[in-house]
Enzyme design. Sequence first.
Site, PDB file in Angstrom:
ATOM      1  CG  ASP A  60      -2.155  -0.468   1.100  1.00 30.44           C
ATOM      2  OD1 ASP A  60      -2.716  -0.869   0.174  1.00 30.44           O
ATOM      3  OD2 ASP A  60      -2.882  -1.109   2.178  1.00 30.44           O
ATOM      4  CB  CYS A  61       3.633   2.085   2.278  1.00 35.02           C
ATOM      5  SG  CYS A  61       2.471   2.118   3.409  1.00 35.02           S
TER       6      CYS A  61
END
Length: 804
Positions: A495-496
């Site tokens: 996600d990051c």
Amino acid sequence: MAMQYGYFDDSAREYVITNPKTPVKWINYIGTLSFGGFVDHTGGALICKGDPSLNRIVKYIQQMPSSEFKGETLYVRVKRNGKYKVFSPFFVPTLDKYDRYECHVGMGYSRIISVFYGVRTECTIFVPVNEQVEIRDIVITNISSEPQEIDVIPVIEYTHFDAVKQFTNADWVPQTMVSRCHTDQQNTRVLIQYPFMCRDFKVNYFTSNYPVSSFESDRKRFLGENEYGTWAHPLALDKDELGNYEANRGDNIAALLHHLGVIAPGGVKRIITQLGQEESLQKATPQIERFRKSEEVDKAFKELSEFWSRYLSFMHVKTPDSCLNSMLNVHNPRQCFITYNWSRYLSYYQLGLGTRGLGFRDSSQDVMGVVDRIPEEGKKLIVKLLSVQKRDGSAMHQFNPLSMEGSMGDLTEMPDRPQYYGDDHLWIVLAVTAYIKETGNRDFLSEQIPFYDKEKGKAIESATVMEHLRRALSFTKNNTGKHGLPLLGFADWNDCVNLPKGAESIFNACLYGKALQEMIELADFLGEEKLVNEYKTDYEMMKTRFNESAWDGEWFVRYFDHDGTPLGSSKNEHGKIYLNGQSWPVISGFAAPEKGRIAMDSARKMLNTKNGLKLSTPGFNGYDPSKGGITTYPPGAKENGGIFLHTNPWVMIAETILGDGDRAFEYYNQINPAKKNDIIDEYECEPYVYPQNILGDEHPQFGLGRNSWLSGTASWVYQAATKYIMGVQPQYNGLKIDPCIPGSWEEFTIERLFRGTRYRIHIHNPKHVKKGVASVKVNGEPIEGNVIPLFKEGEEVKVEVVMG
Ligand code: GLC
């Protein structure tokens, strides 16, 4: 000597906490998403019905210090010389000195047993199977040598059903909260509570099976807030009776005062409380009456243990490693059930607020951890997931389970980035095929399910499950970048890492490859030759592109930025190597075995620690919007060089594919929470479940675990251990046995229910190999190959496997 907080009791299927001062609250889940939540080891609880954001019942604020009251509690008081000694048998919030404290973390229940001031309290907290009520079964025993006058006062603190509003509006919310008391002839009472707007269709209720002499529903009055009373010492409890006040506003609570009278030494009293929510009190009455009877509560508790016995009986392993046995036979499948229920929505770390909901990629993976035990429930979740897939094949990132309203996730915070996740939709292919392999239910493929796109609230298009899967694949096929690799989107599994538009993801390429392999197998099973060829061509095309671009010399890169710069390359200063960049090329079959080996060795050299494999290294050191969320963390934390446990089982799986059972098992062991019991002061989390992350060795607090319970680790470690290490893999036409184990293992057994047949599998390893099956006998008869054919439902089949 390390601090000990408890022990495993495998025969009772419990972990027993013996010291209430755990480094953080340790929790357990009760009920399901349709009604339930979690209980902490000091008796606090967060309960909701259907959706923790849209329909929450109890106010539980995770961020408050551990000494604080959270959600629910229990007070007991003894009267001595006309004065009350008030304490909580849960330790919190009064923090009295205890003579004994235990929290038995069981399957679907927690039981706190404590002794304070000569009073033994046993409180069993659970939600009966398929019911919508939280039961607290409280047994009080006077274990002192003197008669004691004892009172019992259970307390709930309510929240507004809209859990975010509770925290964002301190005017509207308190102006609407109302409590009313109903008393019957036996002086048992029901306190009902509702925000005014819900009065006519939805009320919370709290009641007990014992006469209540008085009650309080207003927090201010209970604590004596005008005089700055506290939860540690509620001033109302200094008086004989509570105020019997029906709150018309404010912070609503439910406190019921039960005078048990003078109890002789050894004397016992049992009080059962119920917390629930119904359309009206009238509608709730039959259920209330039922669970006032202690026989009914005993029956419900028995049903709960039977549910878990059944759930756990689908598979049973016996290996030379007792921690592995304990995790695989009890704790890991339980955690899989919990992640399947709650996705990443509600835990001690995931607050269940706003539009978080269930995660598309998360739940797709969670289903794979329960599909062998509760396939039809798993299918229901798959259907929900497919209904938030969009017509173009991509998917909504998250959805609220009650409203089925989808949301896009965090990407809306960065509008300049692609507005979709590049991987979500691909996971569902793995979930659907896992379900069909388990059940053989190919008819599911022709079920019609709407896509998420709507006009005037109505779905624009429906299609078969097969068509949903085909769209998922074509979305990735049609959204590629400069190297012909799938675009990253806002993010892939990680996600990051949020790179500018045009960036490509090696992970998405490999996940796509794995999904294509599944589709090829499925199409082959269906006898659809054209489809087999179509997907084989797609697979080969992506494999070629991957091999033309991804090799960095000693490992595979992880991303290409929008301008073609590699990330996860020896050329980078930060994030030189990423773990998923090595395991997934092996899992997808894109990496040739020799390169796969080199890549996995590099991962071992650069990413392995005694606490697990790190996600990447070295960590970024400073915020850099061009890389996104990863740079918001200090080096060593979470996605920025932390040990992100979800990715460790993928390394185990890759090692088994390459044939190294010793390494696969070494990686299994180094993250097994059951092995952390002696280092809890450093690790801090529950030893009975996997956490999401452990701080990596670039961080000053290396070894600290966080975000326990709701992690894809549960489903994937379970799959890695059962399908790849033990090697029992459901196939469309039978059960394949292909173990990859430590060479030192002489033998192990695995019992598994598959399509109604119980297979008792005994695996012998006389030559101490790590992989390879020399012979298989089924009911005494040798068979060709290592796929055990299907049998009739109800049959028992004996399988003898010799490795070599
Ligand atoms: C969180 C998310 C999951 C994501 C992972 C890695 O666990 O829930 O979807 O894959 O972080 O970023």
